[in-house]
Design a protein around this motif. Sequence first.
Motif, mmCIF file in Angstrom:
data_model
loop_
_atom_site.group_PDB
_atom_site.id
_atom_site.type_symbol
_atom_site.label_atom_id
_atom_site.label_comp_id
_atom_site.label_asym_id
_atom_site.label_seq_id
_atom_site.Cartn_x
_atom_site.Cartn_y
_atom_site.Cartn_z
ATOM 1 N N ASP A 40 0.871 -1.175 0.000
ATOM 2 C CA ASP A 40 0.000 0.000 0.000
ATOM 3 C C ASP A 40 0.903 1.218 0.000
ATOM 4 O OD1 ASP A 40 -2.147 -1.723 0.193
ATOM 5 O OD2 ASP A 40 -2.468 -1.385 2.335
ATOM 6 N N THR A 41 0.770 2.045 -1.038
ATOM 7 C CA THR A 41 1.639 3.214 -1.149
ATOM 8 C C THR A 41 1.005 4.266 -2.043
ATOM 9 O OG1 THR A 41 3.936 3.894 -1.529
ATOM 10 C CG2 THR A 41 2.981 2.393 -3.154
ATOM 11 N N THR A 42 1.499 5.485 -1.908
ATOM 12 C CA THR A 42 1.100 6.556 -2.816
ATOM 13 C C THR A 42 1.960 6.464 -4.076
ATOM 14 O OG1 THR A 42 2.669 8.075 -1.788
ATOM 15 C CG2 THR A 42 0.401 8.111 -0.955
ATOM 16 N N THR A 43 1.520 7.138 -5.125
ATOM 17 C CA THR A 43 2.307 7.245 -6.344
ATOM 18 C C THR A 43 2.295 8.705 -6.778
ATOM 19 O OG1 THR A 43 0.670 7.091 -8.127
ATOM 20 C CG2 THR A 43 1.256 5.022 -7.018
ATOM 21 N N ALA A 44 3.142 9.038 -7.731
ATOM 22 C CA ALA A 44 3.160 10.397 -8.272
ATOM 23 C C ALA A 44 2.056 10.599 -9.308
ATOM 24 C CB ALA A 44 4.524 10.675 -8.902
ATOM 25 N N TRP A 45 1.338 9.533 -9.673
ATOM 26 C CA TRP A 45 0.364 9.592 -10.764
ATOM 27 C C TRP A 45 -1.073 9.335 -10.331
ATOM 28 C CZ3 TRP A 45 4.884 6.928 -10.541
ATOM 29 C CH2 TRP A 45 5.942 7.474 -11.265
ATOM 30 N N THR A 46 -1.272 9.031 -9.059
ATOM 31 C CA THR A 46 -2.616 8.745 -8.559
ATOM 32 C C THR A 46 -2.865 9.550 -7.297
ATOM 33 O OG1 THR A 46 -1.812 6.851 -7.276
ATOM 34 C CG2 THR A 46 -2.643 6.383 -9.504
ATOM 35 N N ASP A 47 -4.118 9.629 -6.897
ATOM 36 C CA ASP A 47 -4.468 10.338 -5.665
ATOM 37 C C ASP A 47 -4.600 9.347 -4.516
ATOM 38 O OD1 ASP A 47 -4.610 12.838 -6.927
ATOM 39 O OD2 ASP A 47 -6.683 12.473 -7.548
ATOM 40 N N GLY A 48 -3.991 9.670 -3.407
ATOM 41 C CA GLY A 48 -4.125 8.840 -2.213
ATOM 42 C C GLY A 48 -3.327 7.550 -2.282
ATOM 43 N N VAL A 49 -3.486 6.752 -1.238
ATOM 44 C CA VAL A 49 -2.796 5.473 -1.133
ATOM 45 C C VAL A 49 -3.501 4.448 -2.017
ATOM 46 C CG1 VAL A 49 -2.178 3.601 0.448
ATOM 47 C CG2 VAL A 49 -1.990 5.980 1.211
ATOM 48 N N GLN A 50 -2.707 3.695 -2.764
ATOM 49 C CA GLN A 50 -3.222 2.633 -3.631
ATOM 50 C C GLN A 50 -2.765 1.290 -3.078
ATOM 51 O OE1 GLN A 50 -5.203 3.707 -6.266
ATOM 52 N NE2 GLN A 50 -4.779 5.709 -5.355
ATOM 53 N N ALA A 51 -3.587 0.283 -3.255
ATOM 54 C CA ALA A 51 -3.248 -1.072 -2.822
ATOM 55 C C ALA A 51 -2.781 -1.861 -4.039
ATOM 56 C CB ALA A 51 -4.465 -1.743 -2.196
ATOM 57 N N PHE A 52 -1.498 -2.205 -4.050
ATOM 58 C CA PHE A 52 -0.914 -2.964 -5.148
ATOM 59 C C PHE A 52 -0.672 -4.402 -4.720
ATOM 60 C CE2 PHE A 52 0.397 1.402 -6.059
ATOM 61 C CZ PHE A 52 0.032 1.515 -7.395
ATOM 62 N N GLU A 53 -0.750 -5.303 -5.672
ATOM 63 C CA GLU A 53 -0.435 -6.708 -5.419
ATOM 64 C C GLU A 53 0.312 -7.242 -6.631
ATOM 65 O OE1 GLU A 53 -2.586 -10.770 -3.799
ATOM 66 O OE2 GLU A 53 -3.814 -9.166 -4.638
ATOM 67 N N GLY A 54 1.348 -7.993 -6.345
ATOM 68 C CA GLY A 54 2.147 -8.556 -7.424
ATOM 69 C C GLY A 54 3.278 -9.386 -6.866
ATOM 70 N N VAL A 55 4.310 -9.528 -7.667
ATOM 71 C CA VAL A 55 5.457 -10.366 -7.325
ATOM 72 C C VAL A 55 6.659 -9.465 -7.076
ATOM 73 C CG1 VAL A 55 6.987 -12.177 -8.203
ATOM 74 C CG2 VAL A 55 4.564 -12.214 -8.773
ATOM 75 N N LEU A 56 7.412 -9.773 -6.055
ATOM 76 C CA LEU A 56 8.624 -9.005 -5.794
ATOM 77 C C LEU A 56 9.614 -9.185 -6.944
ATOM 78 C CD1 LEU A 56 9.200 -9.713 -1.998
ATOM 79 C CD2 LEU A 56 8.483 -7.555 -3.046
ATOM 80 N N LEU A 57 10.208 -8.090 -7.378
ATOM 81 C CA LEU A 57 11.230 -8.152 -8.414
ATOM 82 C C LEU A 57 12.356 -9.077 -7.981
ATOM 83 C CD1 LEU A 57 12.607 -7.258 -11.024
ATOM 84 C CD2 LEU A 57 13.343 -5.164 -9.818
ATOM 85 N N SER A 58 12.706 -9.054 -6.726
ATOM 86 C CA SER A 58 13.782 -9.924 -6.220
ATOM 87 C C SER A 58 13.435 -11.397 -6.387
ATOM 88 C CB SER A 58 14.099 -9.608 -4.762
ATOM 89 O OG SER A 58 12.961 -9.817 -3.947
ATOM 90 N N ALA A 59 12.154 -11.770 -6.259
ATOM 91 C CA ALA A 59 11.740 -13.164 -6.446
ATOM 92 C C ALA A 59 11.935 -13.594 -7.892
ATOM 93 C CB ALA A 59 10.286 -13.353 -6.021
ATOM 94 N N VAL A 60 11.631 -12.710 -8.825
ATOM 95 C CA VAL A 60 11.834 -13.016 -10.247
ATOM 96 C C VAL A 60 13.324 -13.173 -10.528
ATOM 97 C CG1 VAL A 60 11.564 -12.161 -12.614
ATOM 98 C CG2 VAL A 60 9.696 -11.870 -10.957
ATOM 99 N N LEU A 61 14.125 -12.250 -10.029
ATOM 100 C CA LEU A 61 15.568 -12.304 -10.254
ATOM 101 C C LEU A 61 16.180 -13.555 -9.636
ATOM 102 C CD1 LEU A 61 16.433 -8.551 -9.604
ATOM 103 C CD2 LEU A 61 16.137 -9.695 -11.820
#
Length: 178
Positions: free
Chosen positions: A75-96
């Motif tokens: 859960d984090t803010t972005t420079a392109w959206t308003d307020g905190v957004q809830a993201f879900e996905g795979v850690l880049l480190s797991a892919v690497l």
Amino acid sequence: MLEMRAAWTSVWAPLAFALSVGALEAGVVVAAEPLPPPEGPVLLVVSGNLEVTNSPHGAQFDREMLYGLGLTAVDTTTAWTDGVQAFEGVLLSAVLDRVGAHGTTITATAINDYEARIPFEDAATYEVLLAAKMNGTEMTVRDRGPLWVVYPRDAYPVLMEPLFNDRWVWQLREIRVE
């Protein structure tokens, strides 16, 4: 000769076992398993300095393969959206880790050929996410998907600096490890 084998077994074998167990506990892949070919549409291609591939282009991942690496929520803010957004996905480190990647720089490329250079250590230092969902909905090309490089900027004040905004590659299609 038999004495040398006995000496190795009594001294070095336990050490080798302890090191391999320690590496496993630390999340290090000791012997990389083969990567199966994707069964669905390819969402991500990883190329460059890899130990494990499944195509002439590098390592190709479909959605199921990515999700199989484990989903993480941020859960984090972005420079392109308003307020905190809830993201879900795979850690880049797991892919690497899965492809046995080694290098100092990751070049993330979007569908429109936009490229951003990401320091390799960012993947682990900041728990960078390859987000596939935002606010519970799978992202499409229309809304920055199917994958978006997301930094947990609210967790690390340094990530609010503008230079990190360039690393938020949306519509991600490829990662090249150099």
